[in-house]
Design a protein around this motif. Sequence first.
Motif, PDB file in Angstrom:
ATOM      1  N   GLY B 277       0.820  -1.205   0.000  1.00  0.00           N
ATOM      2  CA  GLY B 277       0.000   0.000   0.000  1.00  0.00           C
ATOM      3  C   GLY B 277       0.855   1.256   0.000  1.00  0.00           C
ATOM      4  N   MET B 280       2.657   1.617  -3.372  1.00  0.00           N
ATOM      5  CA  MET B 280       1.745   2.172  -4.368  1.00  0.00           C
ATOM      6  C   MET B 280       1.639   3.689  -4.215  1.00  0.00           C
ATOM      7  N   TYR B 281       1.515   4.139  -2.971  1.00  0.00           N
ATOM      8  CA  TYR B 281       1.396   5.573  -2.703  1.00  0.00           C
ATOM      9  C   TYR B 281       2.675   6.297  -3.137  1.00  0.00           C
ATOM     10  N   TRP B 285       2.116   9.079  -5.776  1.00  0.00           N
ATOM     11  CA  TRP B 285       2.122  10.453  -5.294  1.00  0.00           C
ATOM     12  C   TRP B 285       3.506  10.917  -4.842  1.00  0.00           C
ATOM     13  N   ALA B 293       1.264   2.903 -10.340  1.00  0.00           N
ATOM     14  CA  ALA B 293       0.509   2.723  -9.101  1.00  0.00           C
ATOM     15  C   ALA B 293      -0.748   1.889  -9.346  1.00  0.00           C
TER      16      ALA B 293
END
Lengths: 277, 325
Positions: B277, B280-281, B285, B293
């Motif tokens: 998680g 992915m962030y 971002w 992502a």
Amino acid sequence: MSAHVSARRGGRLTYAVLICAVLVSAFPLYWTLVAASRSNAELARPIPALLPGPRLLDNLQAVLDEAAIGTALLNSLIVSGAITVGTVLCSTLAGFAFAKLRFRGRGALLGAVVASMMIPPQLGVIPLFMLIVKLHWVNQLQAVVLPGLVSAFGVFFMRQFLVQSLPDELIEAARVDGASHARIFWSIVVPIARPAMAVLGLLTFMTAWNDFFWPIVALSSQEPTVQVALRQLGGGYVHDQSVIMAGTLLGTLPVLLVFGLLGRQIVGGIMQGAVKG
Amino acid sequence: MPSAEPLAPLAPPAPPTAPAPPAAPPRRRGRPAGLSPYAFLAPFFTLFAAFGIFPLLYTAYVSLYRAELQTPGELEWRGLGNYTALFTDPFFWTALRNTFTMGVLSTVPQLLMALGLAHLLNYRLRARTFFRTALLLPYATSVAAASLIFAQLFGHDFGLVNRLLDLVGIHPVDWQNGTAASQIAVSSIVVWRWTGYNALIYLAGMQTIPSELYEAAEVDGASRLRQFLHVTLPGLRPTIVFTSTVSTIGATQLFGEPLLFEGSMSGGISHQYQTLGLYMYEQGWGFFHLGRAAAIAWVMFLLIVVLVGVNALAARRRSRKEAGR
């Protein structure tokens, strides 16, 4: 809740273990209060203070200077309030239809709702973000409110309650009197559903207040919710532990207050929403 | 944890309160499908389609394109490029491994302790409501708040945990930089937040077990332990399947805890507690690669499907074994 109470009494050891568990549950929150009311120097002493000190107001002032906590609290209140009202309304409407109305595709639609509960919302975050960029909603509260209204759990929760608590005879009688569906909903369903709506509202409010992933993607430090502001506090710009803890305290307090007042209902709601045989 | 919402499987049939028998023959309930029932469903399903189903499907689509955060409108076809780039990135494998180990570290103790606590809460107790409510306090604390608090408790020099260890003569542990230590510290946040919640779910399950079963076991002279093993556990099977499923889904998406434990996206100095998680962030971002992502999100989704499937299969096989006895 079922009326089954174990006939066996808890012994001393039972109480001892449970009290330990309560202490472990509560201590980190108590420590937050202690740390938020002391200075950094006091926390760094060889023997740290374990009682709250006098510096709480100074630390809170420092937080207000560091992060937009005032704005954040207001935003969190608006966002959580709007999500709660909208979710309870949508869930009650849909829950009533699933519980008491006949229509084509009912089973399939309900199946879709249940299946979607298994899908973590995080997985749709990227397209959702592209969507709000397109709509120019970045940094706008509706970017957090609207996706927050989708609660499959809420629909299911209300359906379960209404299946059991709303007698078919009442609806039949109202129909015979020529009441429309809308009329039936407002004057019969809502009054009966009120306790379940209150519990769902509490759970939704808590979840919305504490939500983290989506708000930090959709909002920035100019327009934060409390959780976004906490992330800034913990983001390494503030090194003063007591100030960070004061912010944490401020962000947690509203939910803990709700919890202190209505904890019993929240416990009941979670246990009702749990597996039953 | 993401709001892993408790789902409510079928409730037991309501006790017949009305004079009419509950299993009345299906009467004509309303006009067969006017527009009206759909009007009741419309608000939810409109939002559900726009903010629930569409993003999920579109994630799969975006994962096949180069999509950059600065120019989210421009998609450039990459085919499986995002996925191959993913599988050649050592940090992806690190994150996958971390997600797994931290998932085990957080889920197993959490569920075992919850089971024990539920068993105790099921006795006749004074101050029953107090105990239940107090154990739920961590659940009411947000991920962000809990992570900041624990980050401080696990601080190297002034954290309470190390001072406590010092009291009993153990050297301070480097909770931020040691691989095992930092994973244990981050997992402990999850355990703290969810144990009480799961205890209440188990308690609700225990209360549906008919007391006659216990009485019968008592008559047969079964000890408390045997009663727990042979009455409580089998009766709780569906609840256990449910909690382990929800916890697995939550553990797969672990994000807030590792992010705020130190405040950086990399999950520690050498990515030692970066989860999928968080990875992915960071890709989306931190480095602005939204397509990449999306590929990670899709991998996470497949991982959840596999884990939940394995969980369901194991449960089915076990109940078949029981039936075959």
